[in-house]
Design a protein around this motif. Structure first.
Motif, PDB file in Angstrom:
ATOM      1  N   UNK A 136     -14.749   9.951 -24.536  1.00 39.13           N
ATOM      2  CA  UNK A 136     -13.836  10.724 -25.458  1.00 39.13           C
ATOM      3  C   UNK A 136     -14.251  11.813 -25.877  1.00 39.13           C
ATOM      4  N   UNK A 137     -15.604  11.951 -26.425  1.00 34.40           N
ATOM      5  CA  UNK A 137     -16.006  12.947 -26.766  1.00 34.40           C
ATOM      6  C   UNK A 137     -16.823  14.133 -26.167  1.00 34.40           C
ATOM      7  N   UNK A 138     -17.614  13.423 -25.113  1.00 31.86           N
ATOM      8  CA  UNK A 138     -18.491  14.279 -24.227  1.00 31.86           C
ATOM      9  C   UNK A 138     -18.248  13.616 -22.895  1.00 31.86           C
ATOM     10  N   UNK A 139     -19.076  14.335 -21.993  1.00 30.10           N
ATOM     11  CA  UNK A 139     -18.902  14.014 -20.357  1.00 30.10           C
ATOM     12  C   UNK A 139     -19.477  12.614 -20.261  1.00 30.10           C
ATOM     13  N   UNK A 140     -19.092  11.951 -19.214  1.00 33.27           N
ATOM     14  CA  UNK A 140     -19.729  10.647 -18.989  1.00 33.27           C
ATOM     15  C   UNK A 140     -21.306  10.802 -18.802  1.00 33.27           C
ATOM     16  N   UNK A 141     -21.581  11.822 -18.240  1.00 34.29           N
ATOM     17  CA  UNK A 141     -23.062  11.994 -17.907  1.00 34.29           C
ATOM     18  C   UNK A 141     -23.749  11.889 -19.303  1.00 34.29           C
ATOM     19  N   UNK A 142     -23.310  12.700 -20.167  1.00 36.51           N
ATOM     20  CA  UNK A 142     -24.009  12.605 -21.346  1.00 36.51           C
ATOM     21  C   UNK A 142     -24.034  11.112 -22.214  1.00 36.51           C
ATOM     22  N   UNK A 143     -22.832  10.853 -22.014  1.00 35.64           N
ATOM     23  CA  UNK A 143     -22.822   9.371 -22.789  1.00 35.64           C
ATOM     24  C   UNK A 143     -23.459   8.402 -22.106  1.00 35.64           C
ATOM     25  N   UNK A 144     -23.578   8.407 -20.840  1.00 43.51           N
ATOM     26  CA  UNK A 144     -24.487   7.146 -20.227  1.00 43.51           C
ATOM     27  C   UNK A 144     -26.162   7.529 -20.483  1.00 43.51           C
ATOM     28  N   UNK A 145     -26.240   8.742 -20.299  1.00 44.10           N
ATOM     29  CA  UNK A 145     -27.723   9.475 -20.577  1.00 44.10           C
ATOM     30  C   UNK A 145     -27.905   9.020 -21.999  1.00 44.10           C
ATOM     31  N   UNK A 146     -27.025   9.085 -22.870  1.00 44.65           N
ATOM     32  CA  UNK A 146     -27.721   9.065 -24.389  1.00 44.65           C
ATOM     33  C   UNK A 146     -27.641   7.494 -24.561  1.00 44.65           C
ATOM     34  N   UNK A 147     -26.918   6.909 -24.066  1.00 50.99           N
ATOM     35  CA  UNK A 147     -27.037   5.307 -24.484  1.00 50.99           C
ATOM     36  C   UNK A 147     -28.253   4.766 -23.846  1.00 50.99           C
ATOM     37  N   UNK A 148     -28.245   5.149 -22.428  1.00 50.96           N
ATOM     38  CA  UNK A 148     -29.570   4.886 -21.704  1.00 50.96           C
ATOM     39  C   UNK A 148     -30.823   4.921 -22.441  1.00 50.96           C
ATOM     40  N   UNK A 149     -30.998   6.344 -22.991  1.00 52.71           N
ATOM     41  CA  UNK A 149     -32.123   6.805 -24.123  1.00 52.71           C
ATOM     42  C   UNK A 149     -32.175   5.802 -25.037  1.00 52.71           C
ATOM     43  N   UNK A 150     -31.062   5.505 -25.798  1.00 54.56           N
ATOM     44  CA  UNK A 150     -31.162   4.634 -27.103  1.00 54.56           C
ATOM     45  C   UNK A 150     -31.553   3.367 -26.669  1.00 54.56           C
ATOM     46  N   UNK A 151     -30.917   2.768 -25.296  1.00 60.75           N
ATOM     47  CA  UNK A 151     -31.524   1.410 -25.120  1.00 60.75           C
ATOM     48  C   UNK A 151     -33.130   1.003 -24.862  1.00 60.75           C
ATOM     49  N   UNK A 152     -33.328   2.273 -24.001  1.00 63.08           N
ATOM     50  CA  UNK A 152     -34.994   2.043 -23.613  1.00 63.08           C
ATOM     51  C   UNK A 152     -35.622   2.290 -25.003  1.00 63.08           C
TER      52      UNK A 152
END
Length: 282
Positions: free
Chosen positions: A213-229
């Motif tokens: 709702x704030x950024x594109x799904x690509x940035x959202x998914x990439x950011x959470x994957x980075x946080x998770x890893x």
């Protein structure tokens, strides 16, 4: 006044019986497109022509649904939604094969590590690392101007905006969860590990939609994957394992986060519109 030239009868006969070469056919058809008299002189089977047009209309206006669409429709999904979900860019055969291959690699690696007593405790780590983020990769590639070749056309339809993103996210999440659920029982170690990935996966998926709702799904998914890893790496470095992120306390937090994030996404669903200029810049 010069009279118009017409096709000789012998030439029309050869054209109608398919005896002309391609160059002659093109010349004849060019003339036929401009001459109503010669068009009337070309013999044809009215019944064959009517049947041919019916087949063309059926193919263009009522194309045969894909197997996935037929399966969804039989399961009770409305026909138009089943067709729409089957056309989602990400859940194509290649993506499903890739997800299956990654899961097979993770399970195989877990079994090989389990054969070494010194590595047995870390055996499920590859599986638990990738399983929760598989749906995120699909969501990142399921919607938006950078991944959908017909995005601009689709954005002008009633299905545009939040409805499309949420439906495609569901279309990505379900096959990823199904494939992971099939692979999980083959994981060595305690039986609870086979289901430990599910709540983290749902929480990360809901988090991706909330951030979208704030950024594109690509940035959202990439950011959470980075946080998770990153969290897995920190936990593994501090405690020597990553199971704290799958402990009962952590599972409870994931379970609390999922409905909260889902409610947030529902409240801000109007902001899930990739047609906005900010998405086109990302």
């Amino acid at each position: 006044m010069k009279s118009q030239w017409h096709l000789p009868g012998e030439l029309i006969h050869r054209y109608a019986t398919g005896l002309l070469d391609p160059v002659q056919v093109m010349s004849v058809e060019t003339h036929l497109s401009r001459c109503a008299v010669c068009r009337k002189a070309v013999p044809y089977d009215k019944e064959w022509l009517a049947t041919g047009w019916e087949r063309i209309e059926d193919l263009v206006d009522r194309p045969a649904p894909r197997p996935v669409a037929r399966l969804l429709h039989r399961a009770g999904v409305p026909e138009h939604l089943a067709t729409f979900l089957a056309a989602t860019p990400t859940p194509a055969r290649g993506w499903l094969v890739a997800v299956g291959a990654v899961l097979a690699f993770a399970v195989t690696a877990a079994h090989l590590a389990g054969q070494d007593p010194s590595l047995a405790v870390h055996a499920p780590v590859p599986f638990l690392t990738i399983a929760p983020v598989l749906p995120l990769a699909g969501i990142a590639l399921a919607y938006g101007p950078h991944v959908d070749p017909v995005h601009e056309l689709q954005a002008a339809t009633p299905m545009a905006g939040s409805r499309t993103l949420l439906l495609r996210a569901l279309a990505v999440l379900v096959p990823a969860v199904v494939l992971t659920s099939v692979a999980a029982p083959f994981l060595p170690g305690p039986s609870w590990l086979a289901a430990a990935w599910l709540l983290p996966a749902l929480a990360l998926t809901a988090g991706t939609l909330a951030l979208s709702t704030r950024v594109s799904p690509r940035l959202a998914a990439g950011g959470l994957v980075t946080v998770w890893l990153g969290a897995l790496a920190v936990e593994g470095g501090l405690a020597g394992h990553v199971f704290a992120l799958f402990s009962p306390a952590a599972q409870a937090l994931y379970g609390i986060a999922v409905p909260i994030l889902a409610a947030f996404v529902h409240r801000r669903r109007a902001h899930l519109d990739p047609g906005e200029s900010r998405w086109n810049r990302l």
